[in-house]
Design a protein around this motif. Structure first.
Motif, PDB file in Angstrom:
ATOM      1  N   ARG A   8       0.853  -1.189   0.000  1.00 14.38           N
ATOM      2  CA  ARG A   8       0.000   0.000   0.000  1.00 14.38           C
ATOM      3  C   ARG A   8       0.890   1.240   0.000  1.00 14.38           C
ATOM      4  NH1 ARG A   8      -3.623   0.025   4.781  1.00 14.38           N
ATOM      5  NH2 ARG A   8      -5.170  -1.044   3.516  1.00 14.38           N
ATOM      6  N   PRO A  32      -8.372  -3.596   3.599  1.00 10.50           N
ATOM      7  CA  PRO A  32      -7.398  -4.641   3.247  1.00 10.50           C
ATOM      8  C   PRO A  32      -8.012  -5.714   2.356  1.00 10.50           C
ATOM      9  CG  PRO A  32      -7.305  -4.163   5.606  1.00 10.50           C
ATOM     10  CD  PRO A  32      -8.496  -3.425   5.063  1.00 10.50           C
ATOM     11  N   ASP A  92     -12.155  -6.600   8.771  1.00 10.56           N
ATOM     12  CA  ASP A  92     -11.700  -5.746   7.672  1.00 10.56           C
ATOM     13  C   ASP A  92     -12.141  -4.301   7.919  1.00 10.56           C
ATOM     14  OD1 ASP A  92     -10.177  -6.198   5.292  1.00 10.56           O
ATOM     15  OD2 ASP A  92     -11.949  -5.724   4.096  1.00 10.56           O
ATOM     16  N   THR A  96      -9.665  -1.020   8.956  1.00 11.58           N
ATOM     17  CA  THR A  96      -9.673   0.199   8.142  1.00 11.58           C
ATOM     18  C   THR A  96      -9.976   1.420   9.005  1.00 11.58           C
ATOM     19  OG1 THR A  96     -10.446  -1.132   6.280  1.00 11.58           O
ATOM     20  CG2 THR A  96     -10.609   1.254   6.048  1.00 11.58           C
TER      21      THR A  96
END
Length: 200
Positions: A8, A32, A92, A96
């Motif tokens: 990233r 992700p 997830d 984030t």
């Protein structure tokens, strides 16, 4: 897909910039899981269609939209729709949020009766200990008697969002999560249609 080199470069509310095997890609979803899915798609496309120019792949990836998957539909307060209906999807979302550091988070959530909602509610309480719970339209199964007592309960998803928004300040982030059916039902408050782009 684990064989793909993935890194990233930048992350924001509107997406992420990543490298896949050192090629740059822009993704509209910052999670992700979106990067993992892009790596898998990249691998498949390189194997099956090796002649597609890399610039065309990058353009296609940048145009991909997945409604209600960490979709920001409003600002001031920021409203995020994220249909995370299982523990992996919820992790997830939580990862984030931890990276984006949103400040105060308010949560509206609803889970189908066949999901392990107790554990997922406990996880969501780490960001909002006064979350609003609602039911999922077209949910499979019958809710247990204790479901409505597990949070600030409002049966109507739309009213759950409205009442939680009334408790938000302009700098807050409201996250609606738990089911794509739930996210889809309240998405109409900001996006009256899905809005897929026609093929060019």
């Amino acid at each position: 897909a684990r064989e793909i080199r993935k890194r990233r470069l930048e992350l924001g509310w509107s997406g992420q910039d990543i490298l896949l095997n050192d090629y740059p890609f822009r993704l509209a979803c910052p999670t992700p899981g979106a990067a993992d899915n892009a790596a898998l798609a990249f691998l498949m496309l390189r194997i099956v269609f090796p002649r597609i120019p890399m610039a065309r792949l990058a353009d296609g990836f940048a145009k991909v939209r997945n409604p209600a998957r960490f979709e920001v539909v409003s600002d001031g307060p920021r409203i995020v729709l994220s249909g995370d209906h299982n523990p992996a999807g919820l992790e997830d979302l939580m990862a984030t949020l931890a990276e984006l550091k949103p400040g105060r988070v308010r949560v509206v959530c609803g889970f189908s009766p066949d999901k392990p909602y107790g554990a997922m509610l406990d996880r969501l309480r780490t960001v909002d200990d006064d979350l609003t719970l609602t039911v999922v339209p077209r949910a499979r199964g019958t809710y247990a008697a204790d479901y409505a007592r597990l949070g600030r309960f409002e049966e109507s998803p739309e009213k759950a969002v409205e009442s939680t928004l009334a408790r938000c300040d302009s700098g807050d982030t409201l996250v609606v999560t738990g089911s794509l059916y739930l996210a889809g039902a309240v998405r109409r408050l900001w996006r009256p249609s899905v809005g897929f782009r026609p093929a060019s």
